[in-house]
Design an enzyme around this catalytic site. Structure first.
Site, PDB file in Angstrom:
ATOM      1  N   TYR A 137       0.814  -1.209   0.000  1.00 21.13           N
ATOM      2  CA  TYR A 137       0.000   0.000   0.000  1.00 21.13           C
ATOM      3  C   TYR A 137       0.854   1.269   0.000  1.00 21.13           C
ATOM      4  O   TYR A 137       0.319   2.363   0.106  1.00 21.13           O
ATOM      5  CB  TYR A 137      -0.914   0.023   1.230  1.00 21.13           C
ATOM      6  CG  TYR A 137      -2.150  -0.843   1.102  1.00 21.13           C
ATOM      7  CD1 TYR A 137      -2.038  -2.232   1.004  1.00 21.13           C
ATOM      8  CD2 TYR A 137      -3.421  -0.281   1.086  1.00 21.13           C
ATOM      9  CE1 TYR A 137      -3.175  -3.024   0.906  1.00 21.13           C
ATOM     10  CE2 TYR A 137      -4.559  -1.067   0.988  1.00 21.13           C
ATOM     11  CZ  TYR A 137      -4.430  -2.434   0.899  1.00 21.13           C
ATOM     12  OH  TYR A 137      -5.560  -3.201   0.799  1.00 21.13           O
ATOM     13  N   LYS A 187       4.291 -14.840   3.991  1.00 22.67           N
ATOM     14  CA  LYS A 187       4.590 -15.783   2.912  1.00 22.67           C
ATOM     15  C   LYS A 187       6.114 -15.836   2.822  1.00 22.67           C
ATOM     16  O   LYS A 187       6.715 -15.434   1.830  1.00 22.67           O
ATOM     17  CB  LYS A 187       3.946 -15.275   1.601  1.00 22.67           C
ATOM     18  CG  LYS A 187       4.048 -16.231   0.420  1.00 22.67           C
ATOM     19  CD  LYS A 187       3.094 -17.394   0.495  1.00 22.67           C
ATOM     20  CE  LYS A 187       3.343 -18.353  -0.661  1.00 22.67           C
ATOM     21  NZ  LYS A 187       2.478 -19.553  -0.618  1.00 22.67           N
ATOM     22  N   ASP A 220      -1.579 -18.505   2.568  1.00 21.88           N
ATOM     23  CA  ASP A 220      -2.493 -19.451   1.903  1.00 21.88           C
ATOM     24  C   ASP A 220      -3.021 -20.472   2.906  1.00 21.88           C
ATOM     25  O   ASP A 220      -4.220 -20.724   2.996  1.00 21.88           O
ATOM     26  CB  ASP A 220      -1.828 -20.116   0.687  1.00 21.88           C
ATOM     27  CG  ASP A 220      -0.437 -20.667   0.970  1.00 21.88           C
ATOM     28  OD1 ASP A 220       0.116 -20.414   2.069  1.00 21.88           O
ATOM     29  OD2 ASP A 220       0.107 -21.373   0.092  1.00 21.88           O
ATOM     30  N   ASP A 244      -5.693  -7.098   4.908  1.00 22.30           N
ATOM     31  CA  ASP A 244      -6.902  -6.673   4.202  1.00 22.30           C
ATOM     32  C   ASP A 244      -7.714  -7.908   3.798  1.00 22.30           C
ATOM     33  O   ASP A 244      -8.922  -7.993   4.023  1.00 22.30           O
ATOM     34  CB  ASP A 244      -6.493  -5.862   2.960  1.00 22.30           C
ATOM     35  CG  ASP A 244      -7.692  -5.413   2.150  1.00 22.30           C
ATOM     36  OD1 ASP A 244      -8.660  -4.931   2.755  1.00 22.30           O
ATOM     37  OD2 ASP A 244      -7.652  -5.552   0.907  1.00 22.30           O
ATOM     38  N   ASP A 248     -11.502  -9.680   5.531  1.00 21.77           N
ATOM     39  CA  ASP A 248     -12.754  -9.973   4.812  1.00 21.77           C
ATOM     40  C   ASP A 248     -13.131 -11.440   4.964  1.00 21.77           C
ATOM     41  O   ASP A 248     -14.304 -11.788   5.142  1.00 21.77           O
ATOM     42  CB  ASP A 248     -12.627  -9.649   3.316  1.00 21.77           C
ATOM     43  CG  ASP A 248     -13.053  -8.211   2.991  1.00 21.77           C
ATOM     44  OD1 ASP A 248     -12.862  -7.337   3.860  1.00 21.77           O
ATOM     45  OD2 ASP A 248     -13.572  -7.967   1.881  1.00 21.77           O
TER      46      ASP A 248
HETATM   47  C1  IPM Z   1     -10.419  -1.773   3.706  1.00 19.25           C
HETATM   48  C2  IPM Z   1     -10.628  -1.426   2.261  1.00 19.25           C
HETATM   49  C3  IPM Z   1      -9.511  -0.496   1.815  1.00 19.25           C
HETATM   50  C4  IPM Z   1      -8.201  -1.241   1.990  1.00 19.25           C
HETATM   51  C5  IPM Z   1      -9.683   0.026   0.383  1.00 19.25           C
HETATM   52  C6  IPM Z   1     -10.997   0.729   0.188  1.00 19.25           C
HETATM   53  C7  IPM Z   1      -8.545   0.925  -0.043  1.00 19.25           C
HETATM   54  O1  IPM Z   1     -10.692  -2.575   1.487  1.00 19.25           O
HETATM   55  O2  IPM Z   1     -10.434  -0.853   4.544  1.00 19.25           O
HETATM   56  O3  IPM Z   1     -10.249  -2.949   4.015  1.00 19.25           O
HETATM   57  O4  IPM Z   1      -7.762  -1.961   1.089  1.00 19.25           O
HETATM   58  O5  IPM Z   1      -7.603  -1.093   3.047  1.00 19.25           O
HETATM   59 MN    MN Z   2     -10.624  -4.423   2.663  1.00 20.87          MN
END
Ligand code: IPM
Ligand code: MN
Length: 344
Positions: A137, A187, A220, A244, A248
């Site tokens: 990032y 990794k 992984d 990130d 999720d």
């Molecule tokens: C998150 C989002 C952000 C990230 C995006 C929107 C840049 O996915 O906060 O997890 O990748 O950090």
């Molecule tokens: Mn995200």
């Protein structure tokens, strides 16, 4: 009376709706705990960009940094080219305010259905400590020969000893406090330079935490194990992109993306709190958005500004409502109202 100065960035899509829900819940907690929140709203996001071409000015940044905390709804809009708001607002705030910890707890609450249910209905309780200022990032990279067969696109992952040390230290502290295992996810078999740096910091910092047990998983394998044996994970420390992705994945295990909140922190300094979900423009204005991610982020915000009892009160209210009501049946506002009521 204790007073706290809070900046609010409702942002785009469902951002304003879930933020309104979070503020409703915060008001109820402030009453019950006898403190006051002085809220300043900032009009940042797609509308402002489309109107003025501005995303986040130095002046905005200056004003935002004068608050104790920032509550953010969501950013991103189909009318704005990808990356403009994400990089120019969200990632810029994380970097400029040096919010190096991205704390993303995922806990399966009773009454909420995991995507693994009914296979898995036991407690899932994992906290991802995501490095929030570097890695892939960092914004460095190069594009040559664009549009040709010779096009070369590079994205650099930047990892500095100082940043890795501070995130690993934060994660050890948290694991020590929670008396849990700290798992590093990376990794190292391919990304040996960055992975090696994380590994060295785990060992060096770990000398100060002899009672914290540690583990390591490749990213992984971590994805596989989180789905098949989530109880193996408690506190996870990882880099920006892996964090990130894992957060999720974990959201899916604890009810969905609407059920998780996050803190972008520089402990002791102005920090920013936001749900893990995005702006979901497809459901904006329908009342379908789940306010829980925003409300749990608000609870983390309270903890950050020293209102621990209020934070617990709010988390307790979310749990109580989730346990007895099918949240999917409620509108954003109804869910927020019930949670606000449950704080008293
Ligand atoms: C998150 C989002 C952000 C990230 C995006 C929107 C840049 O996915 O906060 O997890 O990748 O950090
Ligand atoms: Mn995200």
């Amino acid at each position: 009376m204790r007073r706290h100065s809070l900046a609010v960035i409702p942002g785009d899509g469902i951002g304003p709706e879930v933020t309104e829900g979070a503020l409703m819940a915060l008001d109820a907690v402030a009453d019950a705990e006898d403190f006051a929140l002085e809220v300043t709203s900032y009009d940042l996001g797609a509308e402002r960009y489309l109107r003025s071409g501005e995303v986040l000015t130095d002046d905005d940044l200056q004003r935002l940094s004068d608050h104790e905390a920032i509550l953010l709804g969501a950013v991103g809009d189909p009318r704005v080219p990808p990356g403009v708001l994400e990089k120019g607002l969200l990632l810029k705030l994380r970097r400029e305010l040096d919010l190096y910890v991205n704390l993303r707890p995922a806990r399966l609450m009773s009454g909420v259905t995991s995507s693994l249910s009914p296979v898995y209905s036991e407690d899932i309780d994992v906290v991802v400590v995501r490095e929030n200022t570097e890695g892939l990032y960092c914004g460095r990279g190069e594009l040559t020969g664009q549009g040709t067969e010779e096009e070369v696109a590079t994205e650099v992952s930047l990892n500095t000893a100082a940043s890795v040390r501070r995130i690993v230290t934060y994660a050890y502290e948290l694991a020590a406090e929670r008396n849990e295992t700290l798992t590093m996810v990376h990794k190292t078999n391919v990304l040996e330079r960055a992975g090696g740096l994380y590994g060295r910091m785990m060992r060096e910092v770990g000398e100060n935490y002899p009672n914290v047990s540690t583990a390591y998983q490749h990213i992984d394998a971590a994805c596989l194990l989180m789905v098949t044996q989530p109880k193996r994970f408690q506190v996870v420390v990882t880099d920006n992109l892996f964090g990130d992705i894992l957060s999720d994945l974990l959201a899916g295990l604890v009810g969905g993306i609407g059920y998780v909140g996050s803190a972008n922190m520089n402990p002791g300094k102005v920090s920013m709190f936001e749900p893990v979900h995005g702006s979901a423009p497809d459901i904006a204005g329908t009342g379908l958005a789940n306010p829980i991610g925003a409300i749990l982020s608000a609870a983390m915000m309270l903890r950050h500004i020293g209102e621990e009892s209020g934070a617990r009160r709010l988390e307790g209210a979310v749990e109580a409502v989730a346990a007895k009501i099918e949240l999917e049946q409620l509108s954003t506002r109804e869910a927020a109202e019930l949670i606000a009521e449950a704080t008293t």
